[in-house]
Design a protein around this motif. Structure first.
Motif, PDB file in Angstrom:
ATOM      1  N   ILE A  50       0.863  -1.158   0.064  1.00 36.73           N
ATOM      2  CA  ILE A  50      -0.182  -0.013  -0.010  1.00 36.73           C
ATOM      3  C   ILE A  50       1.056   1.199   0.145  1.00 36.73           C
ATOM      4  CG2 ILE A  50      -1.830   1.305   1.176  1.00 36.73           C
ATOM      5  CD1 ILE A  50      -2.677  -1.275  -0.126  1.00 36.73           C
ATOM      6  N   GLY A  55      -1.198   4.234  -1.432  1.00 33.10           N
ATOM      7  CA  GLY A  55      -2.415   3.931  -0.878  1.00 33.10           C
ATOM      8  C   GLY A  55      -2.605   4.535   0.518  1.00 33.10           C
ATOM      9  N   ALA A  59      -7.798   2.298   1.565  1.00 33.25           N
ATOM     10  CA  ALA A  59      -6.995   1.591   0.622  1.00 33.25           C
ATOM     11  C   ALA A  59      -6.715   0.041   1.310  1.00 33.25           C
ATOM     12  CB  ALA A  59      -6.143   2.104  -0.129  1.00 33.25           C
ATOM     13  N   PRO A 111      -3.690   1.295  -5.958  1.00 32.53           N
ATOM     14  CA  PRO A 111      -4.599   0.623  -5.231  1.00 32.53           C
ATOM     15  C   PRO A 111      -5.836  -0.152  -5.779  1.00 32.53           C
ATOM     16  CG  PRO A 111      -3.671   2.436  -4.400  1.00 32.53           C
ATOM     17  CD  PRO A 111      -3.322   2.614  -5.725  1.00 32.53           C
ATOM     18  N   GLU A 112      -6.479   0.784  -6.689  1.00 33.99           N
ATOM     19  CA  GLU A 112      -7.610   0.368  -7.348  1.00 33.99           C
ATOM     20  C   GLU A 112      -7.588  -0.792  -8.303  1.00 33.99           C
ATOM     21  OE1 GLU A 112      -7.689   4.420  -5.947  1.00 33.99           O
ATOM     22  OE2 GLU A 112      -6.326   3.475  -7.398  1.00 33.99           O
TER      23      GLU A 112
END
Length: 563
Positions: A50, A55, A59, A111-112
């Motif tokens: 992360i 993120g 996240a 992160p998405e």
């Protein structure tokens, strides 16, 4: 079914039968190992992942929650399909989905992207979790299943202990992306072994009918609730129009889901299962077990790295006490259940350990003696090991053979759902607590930054980015402050699990204490068919049946009519 067959079902399995069961379970165990390894190998390096993907704490929570969410939603779908079609093929399909999603997650750039691929990964994981329980019921009786549950406990322990250690070493040596690729060869091997060793009894295929509307409504209800929990208080106020719309939408979707399930010919979760007291209470208890299991695995790794400054490898080593407790409890209790046939005392002790472990972990600080932290983790692990598989076992023991799939997946679904909601709520509580503590300790942070001299601007920029910090790399003055902040926040989040563990204990206490049968699901189906045939054929006609000259049911009734 002949009397001799029934008698054999009531006797302990012979060595040859034991060997056949082990051969059939080999691919199943390897598939479960792959599923768990792919999840645990990432756990210790997740803070690093992360951080590298820029993120934040939200996240971090959603990387875990996305997998749990799709696992929970897909589990009853896999369970329904298991009652209707080829279970071996479904298990292989679940492994394939898991392999593809895991490989794709290794190439994530944001992160998405990672959250998306982890969500697909959860669909495969849901199949592996649901189908492994259903297939075990096909080939092993509830009474004998305890000894084999120990094997599952051992596999779980090896994956859960070895995964974080392996993941930490890989992340520190080759980079975190290899954490996703390491499970691929094992997964391919699992597919091959399942194909060659798993031979299930032939079943009459059912008419496949999927409750698509139920799936959509369930997904909407759960997703809205989790998104609201994750974002409320940060992206919008707890009491706001957005809250009303999201919570209201979740309530409406839940109500519609119940209506659809009551009217559907093949409901996703048959609501009349809740007429069975054992199923209902097991579901309630499973929710608390899920919160403890998933919450601990997620936030203990964060505690080790963010509150004690450990590297991913060190964090994996430091969580061994929890996995050790799970391993000993799972294998030991499984053997005791098989030997003595008693299960309820172990579930009660497990629930008490869940309460104690969760509460004691809510008291830890960044400088708490690690021996004490280890004892607390071992208690929680033992509680999970005693309750998780045995709750599925007691449900399968009392459920109609034709509904083993939906009943088993129902308990697993609510356990995953509990874990999903638990991780989301605990993550939201952690994020809110950390934000408050950073504001409270603003002066301490300022003094620490001022002492850094020329490096101060770099750390100010890093803290203002909103990304999850890498506490182990902070200068000592700054690290001490943030270790205290994250220790306080994480321990505070564990307190959330305590009331759910208490509810779990109450549900287990009231579970009907029914003895475990020695008949497998397949044998129970054959016995039911034999009983039906006995009812249809009048007494004294067995000899005629053997010679092939048995009259029709109508003739038999006519001959025996006293009129």
């Amino acid at each position: 079914m002949s009397s001799s067959t029934v008698a054999s079902s009531d006797a302990p399995a012979d060595p040859k039968q034991h060997r056949r069961v082990l051969e059939a379970l080999s691919g199943l165990l390897l598939g479960m190992f792959v599923s768990m390894l792919a999840s645990t190998v990432v756990s210790t390096s997740l803070p690093t992942i992360i951080h590298d993907l820029d993120g934040n704490q939200t996240a971090f929570t959603w990387v875990v929650t996305a997998t749990l969410l799709t696992t929970a939603i897909s589990t009853p779908v896999w369970g329904k399909l298991a009652d209707l079609t080829n279970r071996k093929l479904l298990f292989q399909l679940a492994i394939a989905i898991f392999i593809i999603a895991t490989a794709a997650a290794g190439f994530s750039q944001t992160p998405e992207m990672l959250i998306t691929f982890r969500a697909v990964q959860g669909i495969g994981a849901g199949g592996l979790a649901a189908l492994s329980q259903v297939i075990m019921a096909d080939i092993i009786s509830p009474r004998e299943r305890g000894r084999y549950m120990g094997l599952f406990g051992a596999v779980m322990a090896v994956a859960t202990i070895g995964g974080p250690l392996l993941g930490g070493v890989i992340a520190d040596t080759w980079g975190w992306r290899w954490n996703f690729f390491v499970a691929l060869p094992v997964a391919i091997l699992a597919l091959i072994i399942v194909q060659s060793t798993l031979h299930l009894p032939k079943r009459t295929p059912g008419k496949t009918s999927i409750d698509y509307l139920g799936i959509v409504l369930l997904s909407i209800a759960v997703s809205l609730l989790l998104i609201w929990v994750s974002l409320a208080g940060d992206s919008f106020e707890w009491w706001s129009l957005t809250t009303v719309l999201m919570v209201g939408g979740a309530v409406v979707a839940t109500a519609l889901f119940i209506v659809v399930e009551l009217r559907s010919k093949e409901p996703l979760i048959p609501l009349n299962l809740f007429k069975n007291l054992t199923f209902t209470l097991s579901v309630v208890a499973s929710i608390a077990t899920g919160i403890a299991m998933f919450g601990a695995s997620v936030f203990l790794s964060q505690y080790m790295q963010l509150a004690r400054g450990a590297t991913p490898t060190e964090a994996g080593l430091m969580t061994i006490p929890m996995i050790g407790g799970l391993l000993v409890a799972s294998i030991g209790v499984g053997a005791l259940v098989t030997r003595f046939g008693r299960w309820k005392p172990y579930l009660i002790v497990g629930a008490l350990l869940l309460i104690g472990g969760s509460y004691l972990l809510s008291t830890i600080h960044y400088d708490t003696n690690f021996v004490l932290v280890s004892i607390y983790m071992a208690m929680l692990g033992a509680g999970v090991g005693m309750t998780m598989q045995n709750l599925v076992l007691v449900v399968q023991n009392t459920t109609e053979p034709s509904r083993i799939g939906v009943a088993s997946s129902g308990v697993t679904f609510f356990r995953s759902l509990g874990g999903t909601i638990g991780v989301s709520v605990m993550g939201a509580a952690l994020a809110a607590r950390v934000t408050d503590l950073v504001a409270e300790r603003k002066d301490d942070i300022g003094v620490a930054i001022a002492s850094l001299g020329a490096d101060a601007p770099k750390w100010v920029e890093a803290l203002q980015s909103g990304a999850l910090p890498k506490v182990a790399e902070m200068p000592d003055a700054l690290r001490t402050v943030f270790e205290g902040i994250y220790a306080n926040g994480i321990s505070h989040s564990f307190l959330i699990a305590v009331p759910f563990a208490v509810i779990s204990l109450l549900a287990i206490v009231f579970l009907p204490n029914k003895p475990l049968t020695r008949m497998t699901t397949s044998e129970r189906i054959q016995a039911s068919e034999a009983d039906l045939a006995t009812v249809s054929v009048p007494e004294g006609m067995e000899v005629l049946a053997a010679t092939g000259s048995i009259p029709t049911v109508g003739d038999a009734r006519e001959d025996s009519d006293p009129r």
